[in-house]
Design a protein around this motif. Structure first.
Motif, mmCIF file in Angstrom:
data_model
loop_
_atom_site.group_PDB
_atom_site.id
_atom_site.type_symbol
_atom_site.label_atom_id
_atom_site.label_comp_id
_atom_site.label_asym_id
_atom_site.label_seq_id
_atom_site.Cartn_x
_atom_site.Cartn_y
_atom_site.Cartn_z
ATOM 1 N N TYR A 38 12.212 16.733 40.181
ATOM 2 C CA TYR A 38 11.469 15.512 39.859
ATOM 3 C C TYR A 38 10.301 15.879 38.959
ATOM 4 C CZ TYR A 38 7.930 16.964 43.233
ATOM 5 O OH TYR A 38 6.939 17.654 43.884
ATOM 6 N N GLY A 40 7.615 13.401 38.720
ATOM 7 C CA GLY A 40 6.461 12.651 39.215
ATOM 8 C C GLY A 40 6.280 11.269 38.621
ATOM 9 N N LEU A 41 7.338 10.638 38.157
ATOM 10 C CA LEU A 41 7.230 9.290 37.613
ATOM 11 C C LEU A 41 7.489 8.256 38.706
ATOM 12 C CD1 LEU A 41 9.176 9.809 34.272
ATOM 13 C CD2 LEU A 41 6.712 9.818 34.623
ATOM 14 N N THR A 42 7.055 7.020 38.474
ATOM 15 C CA THR A 42 7.234 5.972 39.481
ATOM 16 C C THR A 42 8.708 5.608 39.687
ATOM 17 O OG1 THR A 42 6.888 4.281 37.800
ATOM 18 C CG2 THR A 42 4.966 4.946 39.083
ATOM 19 N N CYS A 43 9.561 5.865 38.715
ATOM 20 C CA CYS A 43 10.982 5.544 38.867
ATOM 21 C C CYS A 43 11.675 6.492 39.838
ATOM 22 C CB CYS A 43 11.690 5.552 37.517
ATOM 23 S SG CYS A 43 11.696 7.159 36.714
ATOM 24 N N GLU A 44 10.986 7.554 40.259
ATOM 25 C CA GLU A 44 11.555 8.500 41.209
ATOM 26 C C GLU A 44 11.197 8.171 42.654
ATOM 27 O OE1 GLU A 44 9.741 11.888 39.486
ATOM 28 O OE2 GLU A 44 11.454 12.333 38.223
ATOM 29 N N ALA A 45 10.591 7.009 42.882
ATOM 30 C CA ALA A 45 10.190 6.613 44.232
ATOM 31 C C ALA A 45 11.360 6.612 45.218
ATOM 32 C CB ALA A 45 9.510 5.250 44.194
ATOM 33 N N THR A 49 11.449 8.327 48.970
ATOM 34 C CA THR A 49 11.732 7.488 50.131
ATOM 35 C C THR A 49 12.904 8.053 50.919
ATOM 36 O OG1 THR A 49 10.935 5.540 48.933
ATOM 37 C CG2 THR A 49 12.308 5.152 50.876
ATOM 38 N N LYS A 67 9.396 20.423 41.766
ATOM 39 C CA LYS A 67 8.609 19.820 40.685
ATOM 40 C C LYS A 67 8.981 20.484 39.368
ATOM 41 C CE LYS A 67 4.809 17.728 38.989
ATOM 42 N NZ LYS A 67 4.879 16.403 38.523
#
Length: 69
Positions: A38, A40-45, A49, A67
């Motif tokens: 990953y 660290g972008l919001t699309c990787e939420a 989860t 990372k």
């Protein structure tokens, strides 16, 4: 035109047969261990989860979040 198709078909068959005789030397050490990269972008939420709620472990996987730069 017909001889060209025959030559191409024979060549394709020869390539397929020659490639299938090679044996793989890679060994699977732990097939349940997965590394998930990953950045660290919001699309990787959904990845985080699923990791936090244990969805990977429910499927029999051992996740490792890595990372990436």
């Amino acid at each position: 035109m017909k001889p060209l198709k025959s030559i191409l078909a024979l060549g394709l068959c020869a390539l397929l047969l020659s490639g299938s005789s090679q044996k793989s030397t890679a060994a699977i050490v732990n097939s349940k261990h997965v590394r998930i990269g990953y950045i660290g972008l919001t699309c990787e939420a959904p990845i985080f989860t699923a990791y936090e709620k244990g969805f990977f472990k429910e499927e029999g996987l051992e996740p490792e979040l890595v990372k990436c730069a």
